[in-house]
Every structure is written in C-alpha cells, then in structure tokens.
Design a protein around this motif. Structure first.
Motif, PDB file in Angstrom:
ATOM      1  N   LEU A 119       0.825  -1.207   0.000  1.00  0.00           N
ATOM      2  CA  LEU A 119       0.000   0.000   0.000  1.00  0.00           C
ATOM      3  C   LEU A 119       0.861   1.260   0.000  1.00  0.00           C
ATOM      4  O   LEU A 119       0.542   2.234  -0.680  1.00  0.00           O
ATOM      5  CB  LEU A 119      -0.929   0.015   1.218  1.00  0.00           C
ATOM      6  N   GLY A 120       1.936   1.246   0.758  1.00  0.00           N
ATOM      7  CA  GLY A 120       2.823   2.398   0.812  1.00  0.00           C
ATOM      8  C   GLY A 120       3.462   2.703  -0.537  1.00  0.00           C
ATOM      9  O   GLY A 120       3.530   3.853  -0.957  1.00  0.00           O
ATOM     10  N   LEU A 121       3.912   1.658  -1.217  1.00  0.00           N
ATOM     11  CA  LEU A 121       4.516   1.862  -2.535  1.00  0.00           C
ATOM     12  C   LEU A 121       3.485   2.382  -3.541  1.00  0.00           C
ATOM     13  O   LEU A 121       3.779   3.288  -4.328  1.00  0.00           O
ATOM     14  CB  LEU A 121       5.154   0.563  -3.024  1.00  0.00           C
ATOM     15  N   CYS A 122       2.274   1.831  -3.510  1.00  0.00           N
ATOM     16  CA  CYS A 122       1.205   2.325  -4.386  1.00  0.00           C
ATOM     17  C   CYS A 122       0.857   3.768  -4.051  1.00  0.00           C
ATOM     18  O   CYS A 122       0.634   4.592  -4.946  1.00  0.00           O
ATOM     19  CB  CYS A 122      -0.039   1.446  -4.256  1.00  0.00           C
ATOM     20  N   TYR A 123       0.836   4.085  -2.779  1.00  0.00           N
ATOM     21  CA  TYR A 123       0.500   5.431  -2.331  1.00  0.00           C
ATOM     22  C   TYR A 123       1.515   6.445  -2.846  1.00  0.00           C
ATOM     23  O   TYR A 123       1.150   7.508  -3.357  1.00  0.00           O
ATOM     24  CB  TYR A 123       0.424   5.466  -0.800  1.00  0.00           C
ATOM     25  N   VAL A 124       2.787   6.112  -2.738  1.00  0.00           N
ATOM     26  CA  VAL A 124       3.837   7.020  -3.210  1.00  0.00           C
ATOM     27  C   VAL A 124       3.746   7.190  -4.724  1.00  0.00           C
ATOM     28  O   VAL A 124       3.878   8.303  -5.238  1.00  0.00           O
ATOM     29  CB  VAL A 124       5.234   6.515  -2.778  1.00  0.00           C
ATOM     30  N   ALA A 125       3.497   6.099  -5.444  1.00  0.00           N
ATOM     31  CA  ALA A 125       3.368   6.189  -6.899  1.00  0.00           C
ATOM     32  C   ALA A 125       2.173   7.062  -7.283  1.00  0.00           C
ATOM     33  O   ALA A 125       2.287   7.931  -8.162  1.00  0.00           O
ATOM     34  CB  ALA A 125       3.225   4.794  -7.497  1.00  0.00           C
TER      35      ALA A 125
END
Length: 119
Positions: free
Chosen positions: A90-96
């Motif tokens: 979720l964190g990686l998707c959020y940053v993207a």
C-alpha cells in the motif's frame, strides 16, 4: 480519495487496539500506547496529504514504519512477513499515486516540474 480511505482504515484500527490495553503486562500496554500514538499521527498525516502536502507524505514513513514494526514484533508475535506485506504494498502504491497526482497538478498549473522559468 486514497488518503481519505487509508486515514479511515487507520482510525478504525485505533479502537480495536484499545482492547489490547486489558493485558496484564505493563510493557505490552506500553507498546500498545505507543502504537496508538503512531496510528493517530499516521491518520493525521494521511488526512493532511489528501491536499498533496509533500511534508505530510515525507513524514508518513516516520510514523507508519515504526507502527508496522511494533505491530509485527511486539503486538502480533511471529507474524513479521505477513504484517509487513500489505502495508509495504500500500505504501509503494500510495507514493506512486502521489507522484502521479503531484505531476498532474504541476502540469495543470502551468508551472514547470523543476519550478524554474523556461522562456
């Protein structure tokens, strides 16, 4: 919209963690209190980041990474990989998604991504 959804999820987990305060162990309760503080700060940062506040997005890992670690190491013993998998994804998707939204906002405002004047 994602910021609001994640903030709502974090806020929902706070009352669930209150049940952990019935533990007989003062050390365990201390970890729960710290977890509650980190979750509250994370929810506030998520709420702030909904307006593409870069400072909130940068500060978010400072609260979420320790919260995930406490959850994996001290509150849910032995579930390390499972406790890290979903928040990390979720964190990686959020940053993207933040980067895409920020780039779109920059293009719509007519400013260059570098912020300079290119005449």
């Amino acid at each position: 919209m994602l910021s609001r959804l994640l903030a709502a999820c974090v806020l929902t987990s706070i009352p669930v963690h209150l049940a952990l305060l019935v533990s007989d162990s003062a050390v365990y309760r201390g970890w729960v209190y710290l977890q509650l503080a980190l979750l509250t700060a994370s929810a506030w940062l998520l709420w702030r980041s909904r307006r593409l506040d870069g400072r909130a997005v940068i500060a978010l890992p400072l609260t979420t990474i320790p919260a995930i670690h406490i959850n994996a190491a001290y509150l849910n013993y032995g579930n390390g990989p499972q406790a890290w998998a979903l928040p990390l994804a979720l964190g990686l998707c959020y940053v993207a998604l933040y980067a895409v939204a920020r780039a779109g906002k920059t293009r719509r405002s007519g400013a260059s991504p570098a912020g300079g004047d290119h005449r």
